[in-house]
Scaffold this motif. Structure first.
Motif, PDB file in Angstrom:
ATOM      1  N   ASN A   1      11.427  -3.910  10.583  1.00  0.00           N
ATOM      2  CA  ASN A   1      10.144  -4.365  10.035  1.00  0.00           C
ATOM      3  C   ASN A   1       9.033  -3.321  10.190  1.00  0.00           C
ATOM      4  OD1 ASN A   1       8.199  -5.943   8.863  1.00  0.00           O
ATOM      5  ND2 ASN A   1       8.293  -7.594  10.374  1.00  0.00           N
ATOM      6  N   PRO A   2       9.162  -2.175   9.532  1.00  0.00           N
ATOM      7  CA  PRO A   2       8.209  -1.084   9.763  1.00  0.00           C
ATOM      8  C   PRO A   2       6.771  -1.429   9.397  1.00  0.00           C
ATOM      9  CG  PRO A   2       9.620  -0.617   7.872  1.00  0.00           C
ATOM     10  CD  PRO A   2      10.205  -1.808   8.559  1.00  0.00           C
ATOM     11  N   ARG A   3       6.576  -2.243   8.390  1.00  0.00           N
ATOM     12  CA  ARG A   3       5.206  -2.553   7.986  1.00  0.00           C
ATOM     13  C   ARG A   3       4.444  -3.285   9.093  1.00  0.00           C
ATOM     14  NH1 ARG A   3       4.852  -4.010   1.568  1.00  0.00           N
ATOM     15  NH2 ARG A   3       6.133  -2.275   0.817  1.00  0.00           N
ATOM     16  N   GLN A   4       5.121  -4.196   9.749  1.00  0.00           N
ATOM     17  CA  GLN A   4       4.471  -4.941  10.839  1.00  0.00           C
ATOM     18  C   GLN A   4       4.439  -4.117  12.121  1.00  0.00           C
ATOM     19  OE1 GLN A   4       6.024  -8.872  11.521  1.00  0.00           O
ATOM     20  NE2 GLN A   4       5.032  -9.073  13.501  1.00  0.00           N
ATOM     21  N   LYS A   5       5.528  -3.384  12.372  1.00  0.00           N
ATOM     22  CA  LYS A   5       5.664  -2.640  13.629  1.00  0.00           C
ATOM     23  C   LYS A   5       4.604  -1.566  13.781  1.00  0.00           C
ATOM     24  CE  LYS A   5       9.320  -0.098  16.129  1.00  0.00           C
ATOM     25  NZ  LYS A   5       9.555  -1.051  17.218  1.00  0.00           N
ATOM     26  N   TYR A   6       4.161  -0.968  12.673  1.00  0.00           N
ATOM     27  CA  TYR A   6       3.255   0.183  12.762  1.00  0.00           C
ATOM     28  C   TYR A   6       1.874  -0.086  12.160  1.00  0.00           C
ATOM     29  CZ  TYR A   6       7.604   2.331  14.058  1.00  0.00           C
ATOM     30  OH  TYR A   6       8.776   2.611  14.709  1.00  0.00           O
ATOM     31  N   VAL A   7       1.503  -1.334  12.020  1.00  0.00           N
ATOM     32  CA  VAL A   7       0.198  -1.654  11.460  1.00  0.00           C
ATOM     33  C   VAL A   7      -0.915  -1.274  12.442  1.00  0.00           C
ATOM     34  CG1 VAL A   7       0.191  -4.026  12.352  1.00  0.00           C
ATOM     35  CG2 VAL A   7      -1.195  -3.449  10.342  1.00  0.00           C
TER      36      VAL A   7
ATOM     37  N   THR B   1       0.830  -1.194   0.000  1.00  0.00           N
ATOM     38  CA  THR B   1       0.000   0.000   0.000  1.00  0.00           C
ATOM     39  C   THR B   1       0.866   1.246   0.000  1.00  0.00           C
ATOM     40  OG1 THR B   1      -0.103   0.192   2.397  1.00  0.00           O
ATOM     41  CG2 THR B   1      -1.723  -1.250   1.348  1.00  0.00           C
ATOM     42  N   ARG B   2       0.242   2.352  -0.313  1.00  0.00           N
ATOM     43  CA  ARG B   2       0.939   3.639  -0.298  1.00  0.00           C
ATOM     44  C   ARG B   2       1.539   3.919   1.077  1.00  0.00           C
ATOM     45  NH1 ARG B   2      -1.746   9.047  -2.883  1.00  0.00           N
ATOM     46  NH2 ARG B   2      -0.089  10.541  -2.386  1.00  0.00           N
ATOM     47  N   SER B   3       0.797   3.650   2.124  1.00  0.00           N
ATOM     48  CA  SER B   3       1.283   3.863   3.487  1.00  0.00           C
ATOM     49  C   SER B   3       2.480   2.977   3.796  1.00  0.00           C
ATOM     50  CB  SER B   3       0.153   3.589   4.489  1.00  0.00           C
ATOM     51  OG  SER B   3       0.609   3.748   5.818  1.00  0.00           O
ATOM     52  N   GLN B   4       2.435   1.720   3.342  1.00  0.00           N
ATOM     53  CA  GLN B   4       3.553   0.812   3.580  1.00  0.00           C
ATOM     54  C   GLN B   4       4.815   1.285   2.877  1.00  0.00           C
ATOM     55  OE1 GLN B   4       1.656  -2.816   2.229  1.00  0.00           O
ATOM     56  NE2 GLN B   4       1.384  -3.566   4.332  1.00  0.00           N
ATOM     57  N   PHE B   5       4.660   1.794   1.646  1.00  0.00           N
ATOM     58  CA  PHE B   5       5.819   2.312   0.923  1.00  0.00           C
ATOM     59  C   PHE B   5       6.450   3.491   1.662  1.00  0.00           C
ATOM     60  CE2 PHE B   5       3.652   0.815  -3.216  1.00  0.00           C
ATOM     61  CZ  PHE B   5       4.191  -0.461  -3.063  1.00  0.00           C
ATOM     62  N   THR B   6       5.608   4.351   2.215  1.00  0.00           N
ATOM     63  CA  THR B   6       6.130   5.506   2.958  1.00  0.00           C
ATOM     64  C   THR B   6       6.857   5.060   4.213  1.00  0.00           C
ATOM     65  OG1 THR B   6       4.348   6.897   2.091  1.00  0.00           O
ATOM     66  CG2 THR B   6       5.519   7.702   4.031  1.00  0.00           C
ATOM     67  N   LEU B   7       6.298   4.098   4.930  1.00  0.00           N
ATOM     68  CA  LEU B   7       6.981   3.544   6.105  1.00  0.00           C
ATOM     69  C   LEU B   7       8.343   2.985   5.721  1.00  0.00           C
ATOM     70  CD1 LEU B   7       4.029   1.676   7.856  1.00  0.00           C
ATOM     71  CD2 LEU B   7       5.320   3.574   8.840  1.00  0.00           C
ATOM     72  N   ASP B   8       8.396   2.239   4.621  1.00  0.00           N
ATOM     73  CA  ASP B   8       9.660   1.692   4.148  1.00  0.00           C
ATOM     74  C   ASP B   8      10.664   2.805   3.856  1.00  0.00           C
ATOM     75  OD1 ASP B   8       8.568  -0.839   4.243  1.00  0.00           O
ATOM     76  OD2 ASP B   8       8.195  -0.971   2.083  1.00  0.00           O
ATOM     77  N   SER B   9      10.191   3.816   3.110  1.00  0.00           N
ATOM     78  CA  SER B   9      11.099   4.873   2.658  1.00  0.00           C
ATOM     79  C   SER B   9      11.675   5.677   3.811  1.00  0.00           C
ATOM     80  CB  SER B   9      10.368   5.798   1.683  1.00  0.00           C
ATOM     81  OG  SER B   9      10.020   5.108   0.501  1.00  0.00           O
ATOM     82  N   ILE B  10      10.858   5.977   4.825  1.00  0.00           N
ATOM     83  CA  ILE B  10      11.356   6.724   5.982  1.00  0.00           C
ATOM     84  C   ILE B  10      12.506   5.965   6.634  1.00  0.00           C
ATOM     85  CG2 ILE B  10      10.788   7.509   8.320  1.00  0.00           C
ATOM     86  CD1 ILE B  10       7.935   8.082   7.255  1.00  0.00           C
ATOM     87  N   PHE B  11      12.330   4.668   6.821  1.00  0.00           N
ATOM     88  CA  PHE B  11      13.386   3.884   7.460  1.00  0.00           C
ATOM     89  C   PHE B  11      14.613   3.764   6.567  1.00  0.00           C
ATOM     90  CE2 PHE B  11      15.707  -0.033   8.250  1.00  0.00           C
ATOM     91  CZ  PHE B  11      16.029   0.136   9.585  1.00  0.00           C
ATOM     92  N   LEU B  12      14.409   3.481   5.280  1.00  0.00           N
ATOM     93  CA  LEU B  12      15.540   3.258   4.387  1.00  0.00           C
ATOM     94  C   LEU B  12      16.353   4.524   4.148  1.00  0.00           C
ATOM     95  CD1 LEU B  12      13.862   0.819   1.852  1.00  0.00           C
ATOM     96  CD2 LEU B  12      15.509   0.256   3.646  1.00  0.00           C
ATOM     97  N   TYR B  13      15.689   5.670   4.099  1.00  0.00           N
ATOM     98  CA  TYR B  13      16.441   6.930   4.028  1.00  0.00           C
ATOM     99  C   TYR B  13      17.240   7.145   5.309  1.00  0.00           C
ATOM    100  CZ  TYR B  13      14.874   8.888  -0.408  1.00  0.00           C
ATOM    101  OH  TYR B  13      14.679   9.125  -1.749  1.00  0.00           O
TER     102      TYR B  13
END
Length: 425
Positions: free
Chosen positions: A72-78, A42-54
């Motif tokens: 694991n941001p997608r699971q951590k912040y669901v 999802t769009r939200s999951q991509f943003t979570l990924d990008s914040i961490f990876l940056y």
């Protein structure tokens, strides 16, 4: 190349990441991770990924960050709440991982509840030269005067903020022409309400204070993490680099990106360049408070290696870091990205600079009044009447965090933007 304007926040760029609900631009951390973020979601999951990876590549204290798989941001912040709440929670958790060994607390221990002390995330995409958040006052010079004190002739200058140099240069030049006429050896600079602003303006003030003999000496350096210095932060290829007119720049025959910027210490070291006619200053006294922050602290720090510098008032805010904006989807993320070090390599004022003479200032002091408590103490110190063996105020020893509201002291810090970063040669 270098931009015409500069600040404690630097270049913001334009790139849209993760706007598709099913597929995203790959922003993996190259070979640094065994497992990178998924390419669907999802769009939200991509943003979570990008914040961490940056953060994994750009954050000043990226050595404290675990792998993507472990975080694991997608699971951590669901299911936490709204997108903005979720993203800010993630940034907060990232910011609390690096511990300051001197205090046993995170470097970004919050001042405002559940908000990192430095890093932040804002709704809205930003462009160079715009402002985000709370603006700073537009007046640099509040008061300037010569004060006869005992056998001394003391210069006094109250600076409310550091607005853009173009809007404040004339007032600063006029003030220093008048101060220079008296040939003072001591200057009191009142920064107690100065929360920062444009570094270019703070640098200009430093150049007005110094004698010509300091020309070419190091004022301060901006020190990025090792990966940034080595040019091994490939994720920044997804952020374009804009020129002074806000247009995409060309580098080696292609559009320049933030990965092409020179992040070395040598490429981010700023030196004195004498301005004005004042040549006589030997000692500098700063009146400070918990609202003295960022560019104000840089000014204090940069003069310490070269002058007898004393602080009067209350402990400063403590912000020896800077950042540039990263646009992720519809958000601007400001990750603490570099340390601001003076010529001696000093930057250890994360919890604020302690005053040499601790005095609690009145809420509305009469600036420039020799009988006002802080200025009076500075004049007594200049004349050898007041000694430095004064106990520090209990209220300035530390910042306590109140999870239900604001902590004290607080600082109103602005997000005035100026372009500072230069492409590698």
């Amino acid at each position: 190349m270098q931009y015409n304007t500069k600040t404690y926040i630097t270049l913001l760029t334009l790139i849209l990441i993760g706007t598709s609900a099913c597929k995203k631009t790959q922003v993996s951390v190259d070979d640094a991770e065994e497992i990178v973020s998924p390419t669907t979601g999802t769009r939200s999951q991509f943003t979570l990924d990008s914040i961490f990876l940056y953060a994994k590549q750009v954050y000043l204290w990226n050595d404290a960050l675990p792998s993507y798989a472990a975080f694991n941001p997608r699971q951590k912040y669901v299911g936490i709440g709204s997108d903005i709440t979720t993203f800010r929670n993630e940034l907060f958790d990232i910011s609390q991982l690096k511990i300051n060994a001197a205090t046993g607390s995170p470097y970004e221990l919050p001042v405002y509840f559940e908000n990192p002390k430095y890093s932040n995330l804002q709704v809205g995409r930003s462009i160079p030269g715009s402002t985000a958040g709370i603006g700073i006052p537009s007046t640099a010079v509040l008061t300037s005067k010569i004060i006869p004190s005992g056998k001394k002739t003391v210069a006094y200058l109250a600076l409310g903020s550091f607005p853009s140099l173009s809007s404040s240069k004339a007032a600063l030049d006029q003030a220093f022409v008048e101060l220079a006429a008296a040939n003072p050896k001591d200057i009191v600079i009142d920064l107690r309400g100065n929360g920062g602003g444009y570094l270019e303006t703070a640098e200009y003030v430093a150049d007005l204070i110094i004698p010509a003999s300091l020309n070419g000496k190091v004022m301060y350096s901006e020190v990025f993490n090792q990966a940034m210095q080595n040019g091994t932060a490939p994720i920044l290829k997804h952020q374009p680099y804009l020129d002074a007119n806000g247009k995409t720049a060309v580098y080696n025959g292609r559009n320049a990106t933030m990965a092409d910027v020179d992040y070395t210490i040598a490429g981010n070291t700023y030196k004195f360049n004498k301005k004005g006619s004042l040549q006589t200053i030997q000692s500098v006294y700063f009146i400070v408070s918990g609202n003295t922050a960022s560019a104000s602290e840089m000014l204090i720090s940069s003069l310490k290696p070269y002058f007898d510098v004393k602080l009067i008032g209350e402990k400063t805010y403590g912000k020896p870091v800077g950042f540039f904006g990263i646009n992720i989807d519809q958000y601007s993320v400001f990750l603490s990205s570099f340390l601001i070090k003076n010529a001696n390599g000093w930057s250890d004022y994360f919890t604020g600079m302690q005053p040499d003479i601790a005095i609690k200032s009145l809420e509305n002091p009469v600036l420039g009044d020799p009988n006002e408590s802080c200025l009076s103490a500075a004049l007594e110190l200049i004349n050898g009447i007041k000694k430095l063996a004064v106990s520090k105020l209990a209220t300035t020893d530390k910042i306590t965090v109140n999870r239900t509201g604001l902590s004290q002291p607080t600082v109103v810090e602005s997000f005035m933007l100026e372009n500072r970063l230069r492409l590698r040669k």
